[in-house]
Design a protein around this motif. Structure first.
Motif, mmCIF file in Angstrom:
data_model
loop_
_atom_site.group_PDB
_atom_site.id
_atom_site.type_symbol
_atom_site.label_atom_id
_atom_site.label_comp_id
_atom_site.label_asym_id
_atom_site.label_seq_id
_atom_site.Cartn_x
_atom_site.Cartn_y
_atom_site.Cartn_z
ATOM 1 N N ASP A 72 0.834 -1.210 0.000
ATOM 2 C CA ASP A 72 0.000 0.000 0.000
ATOM 3 C C ASP A 72 0.868 1.259 0.000
ATOM 4 O O ASP A 72 0.573 2.234 -0.711
ATOM 5 C CB ASP A 72 -0.913 0.003 1.231
ATOM 6 N N LYS A 73 1.916 1.260 0.794
ATOM 7 C CA LYS A 73 2.799 2.429 0.859
ATOM 8 C C LYS A 73 3.496 2.658 -0.480
ATOM 9 O O LYS A 73 3.663 3.799 -0.918
ATOM 10 C CB LYS A 73 3.831 2.241 1.972
ATOM 11 N N LEU A 74 3.919 1.559 -1.127
ATOM 12 C CA LEU A 74 4.575 1.695 -2.430
ATOM 13 C C LEU A 74 3.605 2.266 -3.464
ATOM 14 O O LEU A 74 3.980 3.137 -4.271
ATOM 15 C CB LEU A 74 5.093 0.326 -2.898
ATOM 16 N N GLU A 75 2.369 1.782 -3.427
ATOM 17 C CA GLU A 75 1.379 2.279 -4.392
ATOM 18 C C GLU A 75 1.082 3.759 -4.158
ATOM 19 O O GLU A 75 0.966 4.538 -5.111
ATOM 20 C CB GLU A 75 0.094 1.452 -4.285
ATOM 21 N N ARG A 76 0.974 4.151 -2.873
ATOM 22 C CA ARG A 76 0.720 5.565 -2.565
ATOM 23 C C ARG A 76 1.908 6.434 -2.995
ATOM 24 O O ARG A 76 1.732 7.553 -3.494
ATOM 25 C CB ARG A 76 0.450 5.741 -1.071
ATOM 26 N N ALA A 77 3.103 5.904 -2.830
ATOM 27 C CA ALA A 77 4.288 6.662 -3.231
ATOM 28 C C ALA A 77 4.339 6.838 -4.748
ATOM 29 O O ALA A 77 4.695 7.924 -5.253
ATOM 30 C CB ALA A 77 5.551 5.947 -2.752
ATOM 31 N N GLU A 78 3.965 5.777 -5.494
ATOM 32 C CA GLU A 78 3.962 5.878 -6.955
ATOM 33 C C GLU A 78 2.906 6.864 -7.437
ATOM 34 O O GLU A 78 3.132 7.648 -8.375
ATOM 35 C CB GLU A 78 3.701 4.491 -7.566
ATOM 36 N N GLN A 79 1.736 6.847 -6.796
ATOM 37 C CA GLN A 79 0.681 7.788 -7.164
ATOM 38 C C GLN A 79 1.114 9.230 -6.892
ATOM 39 O O GLN A 79 0.868 10.133 -7.710
ATOM 40 C CB GLN A 79 -0.598 7.466 -6.381
ATOM 41 N N ALA A 80 1.776 9.441 -5.765
ATOM 42 C CA ALA A 80 2.253 10.782 -5.440
ATOM 43 C C ALA A 80 3.301 11.235 -6.449
ATOM 44 O O ALA A 80 3.328 12.409 -6.858
ATOM 45 C CB ALA A 80 2.845 10.801 -4.029
ATOM 46 N N GLN A 81 4.169 10.290 -6.871
ATOM 47 C CA GLN A 81 5.201 10.638 -7.853
ATOM 48 C C GLN A 81 4.568 11.014 -9.187
ATOM 49 O O GLN A 81 4.994 11.983 -9.836
ATOM 50 C CB GLN A 81 6.150 9.441 -8.034
ATOM 51 N N ARG A 82 3.521 10.260 -9.595
ATOM 52 C CA ARG A 82 2.855 10.573 -10.859
ATOM 53 C C ARG A 82 2.170 11.937 -10.789
ATOM 54 O O ARG A 82 2.178 12.707 -11.767
ATOM 55 C CB ARG A 82 1.840 9.469 -11.201
ATOM 56 N N ARG A 83 1.569 12.274 -9.641
ATOM 57 C CA ARG A 83 0.918 13.571 -9.513
ATOM 58 C C ARG A 83 1.931 14.714 -9.609
ATOM 59 O O ARG A 83 1.668 15.747 -10.238
ATOM 60 C CB ARG A 83 0.160 13.645 -8.181
ATOM 61 N N ARG A 84 3.085 14.495 -9.006
ATOM 62 C CA ARG A 84 4.122 15.557 -9.073
ATOM 63 C C ARG A 84 4.598 15.740 -10.521
ATOM 64 O O ARG A 84 4.825 16.883 -10.952
ATOM 65 C CB ARG A 84 5.304 15.178 -8.160
ATOM 66 N N GLN A 85 4.738 14.621 -11.247
ATOM 67 C CA GLN A 85 5.162 14.726 -12.629
ATOM 68 C C GLN A 85 4.107 15.420 -13.480
ATOM 69 O O GLN A 85 4.418 16.209 -14.379
ATOM 70 C CB GLN A 85 5.451 13.327 -13.194
ATOM 71 N N PHE A 86 2.807 15.133 -13.208
ATOM 72 C CA PHE A 86 1.723 15.741 -13.966
ATOM 73 C C PHE A 86 1.668 17.241 -13.696
ATOM 74 O O PHE A 86 1.476 18.058 -14.601
ATOM 75 C CB PHE A 86 0.406 15.054 -13.600
ATOM 76 N N ASP A 87 1.820 17.623 -12.413
ATOM 77 C CA ASP A 87 1.774 19.041 -12.056
ATOM 78 C C ASP A 87 2.942 19.800 -12.674
ATOM 79 O O ASP A 87 2.815 21.000 -12.988
ATOM 80 C CB ASP A 87 1.803 19.202 -10.526
ATOM 81 N N ALA A 88 4.074 19.109 -12.800
ATOM 82 C CA ALA A 88 5.236 19.779 -13.382
ATOM 83 C C ALA A 88 4.981 20.040 -14.861
ATOM 84 O O ALA A 88 5.544 20.945 -15.450
ATOM 85 C CB ALA A 88 6.473 18.941 -13.177
#
Length: 388
Positions: free
Chosen positions: A372-388
């Protein structure tokens, strides 16, 4: 020659359960946190042969213990040379080094020392300065304890402890029983009670059995510590309560938070009951009895599971001591730091690190939480990339 009292035999028709008076026995009474304790010595200044945790000072067992210690005292002091192995064993058992050992450890040591004395008692202690003595000790261990690897290694420990003491006190210049290989190795980190298995026990446990299971599984207590708990070990904290005590095995301070399940045990303790846990008959609970009680509940739970497929079976290779690992993994899953886990379990930082590393691999809930933590971390990384 000093004369010491002999063990009186029971006269014909005398009840073995009556409390006989043995002439010369010296009794010392002490007040402890767990209540009054009695220590019985063969005579004033003599060897101790009984204490209250062994049971009532009555009956054949009490007489046998007295007769045994008196026979040994007579043999050592009046029937052997002062430089013999028997004399060294006697002096070791009277030493401060032996007195510092826990009562259970002393009883275990005496069993092995008696066997060692039976084999080498009349020999001079200096024999162990010869390298050939290693062969003789190995042959004795194989003959006496070859049936059990654990007992074989324990004999190694006791003999080494005795000979090290003899060397420190000048009875030996040196000895060769050092760095002797141990054969008993066990890693029980893979044996952790799962939540469903604990619940299976609680579903079939009687009230006093339930209290024992909750205390050991929730608090991660060893049986000897669980049996000694009183209301005096319950301390208030700014936000709740904790169990505060010194572990019997290591004397390390342990401070464990009172969970709702532990609170149930504490708050439902009958008034006037000295310890939080008692035996199934309401008497003082002995550590050796706790494991058997849990085994009986396991059998009952598995019998219920065999009759109802919806019930969870319990692995029969699990032991009561494995519940300490269960408590440690609960703390780990709750996000506790390594230092917090060490304090709660009464471990050193090194031990806590090693134990948690092992337990984390075998608890499926930990694996799911990491995922679960890995999945949440990947989702957060994708959001940061999208916002950038």
């Amino acid at each position: 020659m000093q004369r010491t009292p002999r063990c009186p035999s029971l006269s014909k028709g005398e009840s073995a359960l009556a409390k006989p008076k043995i002439s010369g026995v010296h009794i010392v009474r002490k007040e402890t946190k767990s209540g009054r304790k009695e220590y019985h010595y063969a005579f004033r200044g003599g060897p101790r042969f009984w204490h209250s945790s062994m049971g009532p000072a009555t009956g054949p067992a009490y007489h046998k213990a007295y007769a045994r210690i008196m026979e040994k005292h007579q043999r050592v002091h009046f029937g052997c040379a002062p430089d013999s192995v028997s004399a060294a064993i006697r002096a070791f058992c009277d030493s401060i080094a032996f007195a510092k050992l826990k009562d259970r450890t002393q009883r275990d040591y005496v069993k092995y020392l008696d066997a060692f004395e039976g084999e080498f008692g009349k020999e001079p202690i200096k024999m162990f300065e010869e390298s050939d003595s290693l062969i003789e000790i190995e042959e004795w261990k194989s003959k006496a304890f070859g049936h059990s690897v654990h007992a074989y290694d324990y004999a190694t420990t006791v003999v080494t402890r005795l000979l090290n003491w003899a060397q420190k006190t000048g009875r030996l210049r040196f000895h060769h029983h050092n760095n002797v290989e141990r054969h008993y190795k066990v890693d029980r980190s893979g044996h952790v009670w799962l939540p469903a298995e604990i619940q299976a026990l609680l579903d079939v446990a009687k009230e006093r059995e339930r209290r024992i299971i909750l205390t050991c599984s929730e608090g991660g207590l060893a049986p000897v510590d669980a049996c000694a708990l009183t209301h005096g070990n319950v301390r208030k904290t700014p936000r709740g309560r904790r169990l505060y005590f010194h572990r019997k095995k290591t004397n390390n301070v342990t401070s464990f938070p009172v969970t709702p399940a532990l609170a149930e045990v504490i708050d439902t303790t009958p008034p006037g009951q000295q310890t939080l846990l008692v035996s199934l008959r309401g008497k003082r609970l002995q550590p050796e009895r706790v494991s058997q009680i849990v085994k009986d509940v396991v059998r009952r739970a598995n019998r219920a599971a065999s009759q109802d497929a919806s019930k969870t079976p319990v692995r029969t290779d699990l032991r009561l001591y494995d519940m300490r690992g269960t408590a440690a993994t609960s703390l780990l899953r709750a996000g506790c730091s390594l230092n917090e886990i060490a304090v709660c379990m009464g471990w050193s930082m090194r031990t806590a690190s090693s134990m948690i590393e092992r337990y984390a691999r075998v608890v499926p809930e930990v694996t799911d939480e990491v995922l679960d933590k890995l999945e949440r971390a990947e989702q957060a990384q994708r959001r940061r990339q999208f916002d950038a």
